[in-house]
Design a protein around this motif. Structure first.
Motif, PDB file in Angstrom:
ATOM      1  N   ASN A 143      88.652  41.846  10.711  1.00 47.70           N
ATOM      2  CA  ASN A 143      89.492  42.362  11.793  1.00 47.70           C
ATOM      3  C   ASN A 143      88.752  42.191  13.125  1.00 47.70           C
ATOM      4  O   ASN A 143      87.696  42.772  13.338  1.00 47.70           O
ATOM      5  CB  ASN A 143      89.762  43.852  11.496  1.00 47.70           C
ATOM      6  N   THR A 144      89.323  41.390  14.026  1.00 44.40           N
ATOM      7  CA  THR A 144      88.672  41.136  15.316  1.00 44.40           C
ATOM      8  C   THR A 144      89.345  41.900  16.462  1.00 44.40           C
ATOM      9  O   THR A 144      89.158  41.569  17.631  1.00 44.40           O
ATOM     10  CB  THR A 144      88.681  39.624  15.642  1.00 44.40           C
ATOM     11  N   SER A 145      90.143  42.929  16.101  1.00 48.47           N
ATOM     12  CA  SER A 145      90.802  43.727  17.148  1.00 48.47           C
ATOM     13  C   SER A 145      89.812  44.717  17.753  1.00 48.47           C
ATOM     14  O   SER A 145      89.821  45.899  17.436  1.00 48.47           O
ATOM     15  CB  SER A 145      91.986  44.503  16.570  1.00 48.47           C
ATOM     16  N   ASN A 146      88.930  44.219  18.606  1.00 47.59           N
ATOM     17  CA  ASN A 146      87.986  45.079  19.323  1.00 47.59           C
ATOM     18  C   ASN A 146      87.771  44.461  20.705  1.00 47.59           C
ATOM     19  O   ASN A 146      88.301  43.382  21.004  1.00 47.59           O
ATOM     20  CB  ASN A 146      86.671  45.205  18.530  1.00 47.59           C
ATOM     21  N   ALA A 147      86.995  45.139  21.534  1.00 39.90           N
ATOM     22  CA  ALA A 147      86.846  44.717  22.940  1.00 39.90           C
ATOM     23  C   ALA A 147      86.298  43.296  23.064  1.00 39.90           C
ATOM     24  O   ALA A 147      86.604  42.596  24.029  1.00 39.90           O
ATOM     25  CB  ALA A 147      85.943  45.701  23.675  1.00 39.90           C
ATOM     26  N   LEU A 148      85.483  42.867  22.088  1.00 34.95           N
ATOM     27  CA  LEU A 148      84.866  41.543  22.178  1.00 34.95           C
ATOM     28  C   LEU A 148      85.708  40.459  21.521  1.00 34.95           C
ATOM     29  O   LEU A 148      85.540  39.279  21.796  1.00 34.95           O
ATOM     30  CB  LEU A 148      83.486  41.565  21.516  1.00 34.95           C
ATOM     31  N   GLY A 149      86.599  40.858  20.605  1.00 32.62           N
ATOM     32  CA  GLY A 149      87.365  39.874  19.838  1.00 32.62           C
ATOM     33  C   GLY A 149      86.465  39.115  18.889  1.00 32.62           C
ATOM     34  O   GLY A 149      86.579  37.889  18.730  1.00 32.62           O
ATOM     35  N   CYS A 150      85.563  39.832  18.239  1.00 31.55           N
ATOM     36  CA  CYS A 150      84.591  39.186  17.355  1.00 31.55           C
ATOM     37  C   CYS A 150      84.139  40.185  16.291  1.00 31.55           C
ATOM     38  O   CYS A 150      84.042  41.392  16.571  1.00 31.55           O
ATOM     39  CB  CYS A 150      83.387  38.736  18.187  1.00 31.55           C
ATOM     40  N   HIS A 151      83.888  39.677  15.084  1.00 30.79           N
ATOM     41  CA  HIS A 151      83.380  40.538  14.019  1.00 30.79           C
ATOM     42  C   HIS A 151      82.372  39.775  13.177  1.00 30.79           C
ATOM     43  O   HIS A 151      82.634  38.634  12.783  1.00 30.79           O
ATOM     44  CB  HIS A 151      84.526  41.035  13.130  1.00 30.79           C
TER      45      HIS A 151
ATOM     46  N   PRO B 143      91.121  34.449  19.478  1.00 26.61           N
ATOM     47  CA  PRO B 143      91.210  33.544  20.622  1.00 26.61           C
ATOM     48  C   PRO B 143      90.514  34.186  21.831  1.00 26.61           C
ATOM     49  O   PRO B 143      90.726  35.361  22.117  1.00 26.61           O
ATOM     50  CB  PRO B 143      92.720  33.408  20.855  1.00 26.61           C
ATOM     51  N   ARG B 144      89.631  33.454  22.498  1.00 25.99           N
ATOM     52  CA  ARG B 144      88.827  33.927  23.650  1.00 25.99           C
ATOM     53  C   ARG B 144      87.804  34.991  23.253  1.00 25.99           C
ATOM     54  O   ARG B 144      87.197  35.629  24.130  1.00 25.99           O
ATOM     55  CB  ARG B 144      89.694  34.510  24.795  1.00 25.99           C
ATOM     56  N   GLY B 145      87.619  35.210  21.989  1.00 26.61           N
ATOM     57  CA  GLY B 145      86.647  36.218  21.553  1.00 26.61           C
ATOM     58  C   GLY B 145      85.222  35.738  21.791  1.00 26.61           C
ATOM     59  O   GLY B 145      84.948  34.535  21.783  1.00 26.61           O
ATOM     60  N   ILE B 146      84.298  36.679  22.008  1.00 31.61           N
ATOM     61  CA  ILE B 146      82.892  36.305  22.203  1.00 31.61           C
ATOM     62  C   ILE B 146      81.976  37.119  21.296  1.00 31.61           C
ATOM     63  O   ILE B 146      82.246  38.273  20.980  1.00 31.61           O
ATOM     64  CB  ILE B 146      82.400  36.483  23.661  1.00 31.61           C
ATOM     65  N   ASN B 147      80.893  36.475  20.868  1.00 29.86           N
ATOM     66  CA  ASN B 147      79.752  37.159  20.279  1.00 29.86           C
ATOM     67  C   ASN B 147      78.766  37.206  21.445  1.00 29.86           C
ATOM     68  O   ASN B 147      78.181  36.187  21.804  1.00 29.86           O
ATOM     69  CB  ASN B 147      79.217  36.355  19.092  1.00 29.86           C
ATOM     70  N   PRO B 148      78.619  38.378  22.097  1.00 26.34           N
ATOM     71  CA  PRO B 148      77.945  38.425  23.400  1.00 26.34           C
ATOM     72  C   PRO B 148      76.446  38.166  23.308  1.00 26.34           C
ATOM     73  O   PRO B 148      75.872  38.106  22.230  1.00 26.34           O
ATOM     74  CB  PRO B 148      78.226  39.846  23.879  1.00 26.34           C
ATOM     75  N   LEU B 149      75.809  38.043  24.466  1.00 24.67           N
ATOM     76  CA  LEU B 149      74.375  37.744  24.569  1.00 24.67           C
ATOM     77  C   LEU B 149      73.555  38.669  23.681  1.00 24.67           C
ATOM     78  O   LEU B 149      73.617  39.893  23.810  1.00 24.67           O
ATOM     79  CB  LEU B 149      73.923  37.906  26.029  1.00 24.67           C
ATOM     80  N   HIS B 150      72.786  38.053  22.786  1.00 22.79           N
ATOM     81  CA  HIS B 150      71.943  38.829  21.877  1.00 22.79           C
ATOM     82  C   HIS B 150      70.789  37.961  21.396  1.00 22.79           C
ATOM     83  O   HIS B 150      70.775  36.743  21.628  1.00 22.79           O
ATOM     84  CB  HIS B 150      72.754  39.364  20.689  1.00 22.79           C
ATOM     85  N   THR B 151      69.834  38.571  20.725  1.00 20.24           N
ATOM     86  CA  THR B 151      68.715  37.835  20.174  1.00 20.24           C
ATOM     87  C   THR B 151      68.334  38.416  18.818  1.00 20.24           C
ATOM     88  O   THR B 151      68.548  39.598  18.561  1.00 20.24           O
ATOM     89  CB  THR B 151      67.502  37.849  21.140  1.00 20.24           C
ATOM     90  N   HIS B 152      67.818  37.547  17.933  1.00 16.33           N
ATOM     91  CA  HIS B 152      67.309  37.991  16.629  1.00 16.33           C
ATOM     92  C   HIS B 152      65.791  37.912  16.690  1.00 16.33           C
ATOM     93  O   HIS B 152      65.231  36.814  16.745  1.00 16.33           O
ATOM     94  CB  HIS B 152      67.851  37.104  15.506  1.00 16.33           C
ATOM     95  N   PRO B 153      65.100  39.056  16.687  1.00 16.43           N
ATOM     96  CA  PRO B 153      63.643  39.027  16.838  1.00 16.43           C
ATOM     97  C   PRO B 153      62.904  38.366  15.684  1.00 16.43           C
ATOM     98  O   PRO B 153      61.769  37.934  15.855  1.00 16.43           O
ATOM     99  CB  PRO B 153      63.264  40.510  16.967  1.00 16.43           C
ATOM    100  N   ARG B 154      63.548  38.274  14.515  1.00 14.70           N
ATOM    101  CA  ARG B 154      62.816  37.759  13.353  1.00 14.70           C
ATOM    102  C   ARG B 154      63.422  36.507  12.720  1.00 14.70           C
ATOM    103  O   ARG B 154      63.038  36.133  11.628  1.00 14.70           O
ATOM    104  CB  ARG B 154      62.730  38.868  12.272  1.00 14.70           C
ATOM    105  N   ALA B 155      64.382  35.828  13.380  1.00 16.23           N
ATOM    106  CA  ALA B 155      65.005  34.696  12.692  1.00 16.23           C
ATOM    107  C   ALA B 155      65.555  33.633  13.628  1.00 16.23           C
ATOM    108  O   ALA B 155      66.085  33.942  14.698  1.00 16.23           O
ATOM    109  CB  ALA B 155      66.143  35.193  11.802  1.00 16.23           C
ATOM    110  N   SER B 156      65.446  32.379  13.197  1.00  9.67           N
ATOM    111  CA  SER B 156      66.257  31.314  13.769  1.00  9.67           C
ATOM    112  C   SER B 156      67.601  31.372  13.057  1.00  9.67           C
ATOM    113  O   SER B 156      67.704  31.887  11.946  1.00  9.67           O
ATOM    114  CB  SER B 156      65.611  29.944  13.532  1.00  9.67           C
TER     115      SER B 156
END
Ligand SMILES: *[C@@H]1O[C@H](CO)[C@@H](O)[C@H](O)[C@H]1NC(C)=O
Ligand SMILES: *[C@@H]1O[C@H](CO)[C@@H](O)[C@H](O)[C@H]1NC(C)=O
Length: 217
Positions: free
Chosen positions: A68-76, A102-115
């Motif tokens: 379900n991607t019905s959230n502010a970011l449009g991403c799950h 559509p137009r959903g984003i996985n916003p700016l983030h980083t994984h400290p332990r993984a590529s």
């Protein structure tokens, strides 16, 4: 260097040699299926008695299902780590499914332990990461179905679905516990909050804007 890098010091001819590995430690047994009921705290999860290990410990079903991607970011993001799949424990790898409206984003983030190695299964994705100081170079492109992209360990990155239909990606991560730092939430939504004086000077914007951003996260 990754904060959990494994540092192994070897004395040789009275000189110390250092080997740094930017990934989880290698297992020293065939497997260590997580005993998810254990309360022992260590680097990873304790092992279940191998006699009680079953094939299902090495398997996870359901990644074909749209989230379900019905959230502010449009991403799950649907994670598959040792919590969901105990056989992953100590193997230095995990996997996620990411659904984008559509137009959903996985916003700016980083994984400290993984590529992160991502493949687009449906739709298209605009992706990018930023190299470290002082270049802060933005490396990005638009991916089509079937395209693969790698986000190097520790770098800030994002994905966006530019299209009018849903997009789906699957990504493998080089840690059983990659960790995630969402940039906006970490900066503007920490508990307790970071003093607005620090944020004001860090971002060179006035306190009202900082206060507004803090209310958003
Ligand atoms: C999806 O999530 C939204 C927000 O939580 C909710 O209102 C909606 O009912 C959910 N849709 C489905 C199909 O579960
Ligand atoms: C930040 O924390 C301070 C001190 O706890 C509090 O007075 C203030 O309301 C907080 N600001 C926001 C935007 O949450």
């Amino acid at each position: 260097m990754a904060c959990n890098a494994c540092i192994l010091a070897i004395s040789f001819l009275a000189l110390p040699f250092f080997i740094a590995l930017a990934a989880d430690q290698s297992p020293i047994q065939d497997f260590c299926v997580a005993d998810t009921g254990s309360t022992v705290l260590l680097n990873g999860l304790t092992c279940k008695d191998p006699k009680h290990v079953v094939a299902d410990d090495f398997s996870f079903g359901g990644l074909h299902l749209a989230a379900n991607t019905s959230n502010a970011l449009g991403c799950h993001v649907t994670p598959v780590t040792p919590s969901e799949m105990p056989g992953l424990n100590t193997l230095g790898i995990s996997i996620i499914r990411i659904d984008y409206a559509p137009r959903g984003i996985n916003p700016l983030h980083t994984h400290p332990r993984a590529s992160e190695l991502l493949i687009v299964l449906e739709g298209s994705l605009e992706v990018g990461f930023i190299t470290s100081y002082p270049e802060n170079r933005h490396i990005g492109k638009v991916l089509q179905k079937g395209d693969v992209f790698v986000f190097p360990i520790g770098l800030v990155h994002y994905q966006r679905n530019p299209g009018p239909t849903n997009a789906v990606a699957v990504a493998a991560l080089s840690s059983q516990n990659p960790g995630v730092i969402m940039v906006a939430n970490a900066v503007f939504g920490s508990t307790p909050n970071i003093s607005s004086d620090i944020l004001e000077k860090s971002f060179q914007i006035n306190k009202n804007v900082i206060g507004y951003l803090q209310t958003k996260f």
